[in-house]
Design an enzyme around this catalytic site. Structure first.
Site, PDB file in Angstrom:
ATOM      1  N   GLY A  57      42.422  37.802  44.643  1.00  0.00           N
ATOM      2  CA  GLY A  57      42.729  39.609  43.703  1.00  0.00           C
ATOM      3  C   GLY A  57      43.410  38.728  41.862  1.00  0.00           C
ATOM      4  CB  SER A  58      44.858  40.736  38.823  1.00  0.00           C
ATOM      5  OG  SER A  58      43.510  42.198  39.267  1.00  0.00           O
ATOM      6  CG  PHE A  59      48.109  39.517  39.837  1.00  0.00           C
ATOM      7  CD1 PHE A  59      48.815  38.869  38.323  1.00  0.00           C
ATOM      8  CD2 PHE A  59      47.950  40.736  39.470  1.00  0.00           C
ATOM      9  CE1 PHE A  59      49.045  40.073  37.515  1.00  0.00           C
ATOM     10  CE2 PHE A  59      48.428  41.347  38.313  1.00  0.00           C
ATOM     11  CZ  PHE A  59      48.674  40.923  37.296  1.00  0.00           C
ATOM     12  CB  SER A  60      46.248  36.885  45.560  1.00  0.00           C
ATOM     13  OG  SER A  60      45.699  38.030  45.448  1.00  0.00           O
ATOM     14  CB  VAL A  61      43.922  31.899  45.853  1.00  0.00           C
ATOM     15  CG1 VAL A  61      42.616  31.547  46.010  1.00  0.00           C
ATOM     16  CG2 VAL A  61      43.415  32.285  44.184  1.00  0.00           C
ATOM     17  CB  VAL A  62      42.567  35.594  50.469  1.00  0.00           C
ATOM     18  CG1 VAL A  62      42.760  35.085  51.571  1.00  0.00           C
ATOM     19  CG2 VAL A  62      42.948  36.754  49.615  1.00  0.00           C
ATOM     20  CE  LYS A  98      47.158  39.666  48.381  1.00  0.00           C
ATOM     21  NZ  LYS A  98      47.132  40.987  48.681  1.00  0.00           N
ATOM     22  CB  ILE A 150      38.181  33.198  52.358  1.00  0.00           C
ATOM     23  CG1 ILE A 150      39.613  33.962  52.530  1.00  0.00           C
ATOM     24  CG2 ILE A 150      37.546  31.755  53.787  1.00  0.00           C
ATOM     25  CD1 ILE A 150      39.948  34.219  53.966  1.00  0.00           C
ATOM     26  CG  ASP A 192      42.945  50.453  45.608  1.00  0.00           C
ATOM     27  OD1 ASP A 192      43.039  50.343  45.476  1.00  0.00           O
ATOM     28  OD2 ASP A 192      43.260  48.720  45.496  1.00  0.00           O
TER      29      ASP A 192
END
Length: 162
Positions: free
Chosen positions: A23-28, A43, A20, A136
């Site tokens: 990010g740069s260093f993660s998948v959700v 995450k 869904i 952020d």
């Protein structure tokens, strides 16, 4: 513990569904609790891709999410570590993020904008009361519990928070 059951991947007590976000260093991933069926967001962070500073940011994010319990801050339900990866099991927000809401609805009525901003202010007040700053804030980091004007707004992604 990550394992495959049938054709589904399992992380801890959760069956992993479709991707869904990322990010740069993660998948959700969308997930569901195996027993209760509760929907969650998982995450998945590849620890090997994080330098020392990013690992410290992740630990800070976990510390903050464990400490804060408020309706306008995303909830952290569980942390599951496997070799090389860490999974944060988070509250699932069916409405996506505020930028998607604005894209789909176009111009947001003043009453809806005011409703969302009051919730944002309530979440920020809790952070301030705990001597925390997000650093952020942007529409992509403001999640919505559902996709309508009565949605609960939730501040998410505390990777830069201090």
């Amino acid at each position: 513990m990550t394992q495959a059951v049938g054709r589904s991947r399992v992380v801890g007590d959760y069956v992993v569904g479709k991707r869904i976000g990322e990010g740069s260093f993660s998948v959700v991933w969308h997930g569901r609790h195996k027993v209760h069926g509760t929907e969650v967001a998982i995450k998945e962070i590849a620890m090997l891709r994080l330098n020392k500073k990013l690992q410290e940011s992740l630990m800070s994010e976990i510390f903050i999410l464990k400490r804060i319990n408020h309706p306008n801050i995303i909830s952290l339900y569980d942390i599951i570590q496997v070799p090389g990866k860490i999974h944060l099991v988070l509250e699932y927000c069916r409405g996506g993020d505020l930028s998607l809401y604005i894209q789909h609805h176009g111009r947001v009525p003043e009453t809806t904008a005011k409703y969302f901003m009051q919730q944002l202010a309530a979440g920020l007040q809790v952070l301030r009361d705990n001597n925390l700053i997000h650093r952020d804030l942007k529409p992509q980091n403001l999640l919505l519990s559902q996709n309508d004007e009565k949605s609960v707004l939730k501040i998410a992604d505390f990777g830069f928070a201090r």
